[in-house]
Motif scaffolding. Structure first.
Motif, PDB file in Angstrom:
ATOM      1  N   LEU A 139       0.815  -1.216   0.000  1.00 25.41           N
ATOM      2  CA  LEU A 139       0.000   0.000   0.000  1.00 25.41           C
ATOM      3  C   LEU A 139       0.848   1.265   0.000  1.00 25.41           C
ATOM      4  N   CYS A 140       2.161   1.098   0.112  1.00 23.72           N
ATOM      5  CA  CYS A 140       3.065   2.220   0.371  1.00 23.72           C
ATOM      6  C   CYS A 140       4.045   2.434  -0.781  1.00 23.72           C
ATOM      7  N   PRO A 141       4.708   3.591  -0.801  1.00 23.39           N
ATOM      8  CA  PRO A 141       5.840   3.763  -1.709  1.00 23.39           C
ATOM      9  C   PRO A 141       6.931   2.759  -1.327  1.00 23.39           C
ATOM     10  N   PRO A 142       7.884   2.490  -2.221  1.00 24.98           N
ATOM     11  CA  PRO A 142       8.996   1.600  -1.864  1.00 24.98           C
ATOM     12  C   PRO A 142       9.660   2.065  -0.569  1.00 24.98           C
ATOM     13  N   MET A 143       9.887   1.126   0.353  1.00 32.82           N
ATOM     14  CA  MET A 143      10.462   1.483   1.647  1.00 32.82           C
ATOM     15  C   MET A 143      11.325   0.352   2.173  1.00 32.82           C
TER      16      MET A 143
END
Length: 336
Positions: A139-143
């Motif tokens: 659900l998130c940007p690459p992290m």
């Protein structure tokens, strides 16, 4: 009709006229299930031993009256103080901003095992850690969790990144790295080599996240209570900044969640509730294609509620009060 007593733990020192706790507690006070609300502030000297030394008998609270409101002196938290115990209340609402030491959450769980907390202290500790976001990477940007300068270097070679100190808060200590340029949220600039030298002297864990160039589109705060989305507010960075934090000079405007954001809530809410967290906020940012992605989860002291309305046009604080009292009722009904 059965009525209930509520204790609220907060810290008035960082409050302002914009803080949601005032309209929320006034709405809760008016509700038909309310037998009374008391509020205890970490910011009072009387309560220092309770919050810092975990001294059970040193907690003092003030009643929430119909004139409960913010002022610079914190008068609402000092009038008619009485020594209280969380054990004597039907529920305890936790509205404590950072910093909160880990030991305090354990103290609440151990010392008051039969008390119904909103939210659960162990759940607050778990979900309040930035690394909790790694459970929702789709659900998130690459992290990536970075525990060394090599981890950070690997990420910054792929794309511009933002480093979020794992235990920091309020937009403090955030770092943006673009190529060899390093910029701190407080304005300091240096080369990556200089940053690496400083890091070796004072290493700390970071959550590294791809920097999204559409940050000027705003950081959207969405508040959820008992599985229901209460509303949303867009927070914009100040001019010439990339930090969407009202506490650091940003601005805000009422908004609404889109379909993708509702899907994000549907994905994370069961996990939050499994951890005893029923009242929380999420933040989203626009990715490079304009699609909103999850950027933060906040269950400690949720901001923005006062400026929100539900899809039906009801003030979010009013709806939150209804949902919270209903949840307290259900909790005690289940105990019988």
């Amino acid at each position: 009709m059965k009525k209930y007593r509520l204790l609220v733990l907060t810290d008035h020192r960082g409050h302002s006229t914009e803080n949601s706790i005032y309209p929320l507690l006034l709405e809760m006070r008016k509700h038909k299930r309310c037998a009374g609300i008391d509020v205890a502030s970490r910011g009072l000297e009387n309560n220092r031993l309770f919050f810092e030394n975990r001294a059970v008998k040193n907690l003092f609270a003030a009643p929430v009256s119909q004139t409960f409101a913010w002022d610079e002196a914190g008068s609402a938290f000092k009038k008619n103080l009485e020594r209280v115990s969380p054990r004597t209340y039907d529920a305890v609402l936790l509205r404590l901003p950072h910093p909160v030491v880990e030991e305090f959450w354990g103290f609440l769980e151990t010392e008051f095992p039969s008390v119904y907390f909103i939210n659960n202290p162990a759940g607050m500790l778990k979900t309040g850690n930035k690394l909790f976001m790694l459970n929702f990477q789709e659900l998130c940007p690459p992290m990536k969790a970075c525990h060394s300068i090599e981890d950070i270097d690997e990420m910054r070679k792929q794309f511009p990144v933002v480093l979020k100190p794992v235990m920091s808060y309020g937009g403090k200590g955030i770092v943006r790295i673009k190529g060899d340029e390093v910029v701190f949220s407080e304005g300091e600039k240096m080369s990556f080599g200089q940053f690496a030298e400083a890091y070796h002297q004072h290493p700390e864990p970071y959550l590294a996240v791809k920097f999204l160039r559409n940050v000027t589109e705003g950081d959207k705060r969405i508040v959820v209570c008992c599985g229901e989305v209460l509303g949303a507010v867009l927070r914009y960075p100040p001019a010439d900044s990339w930090i969407c934090n009202v506490a650091q000079g940003g601005s805000s405007a009422e908004s609404a969640p889109d379909e993708n954001e509702l899907a994000i809530v549907a994905r994370i809410d069961p996990v939050m509730r499994e951890n005893g967290v029923i009242f929380y906020g999420i933040d989203t940012l626009c990715d490079d294609e304009g699609r909103r992605e999850l950027s933060e989860i906040n269950a400690l002291s949720i901001g923005g509620l006062h400026a929100m309305r539900t899809p039906a046009g009801v003030p979010a604080t009013k709806r939150a009060a209804e949902l919270l009292w209903e949840r307290i009722y259900e909790e005690h009904k289940a105990e019988k």
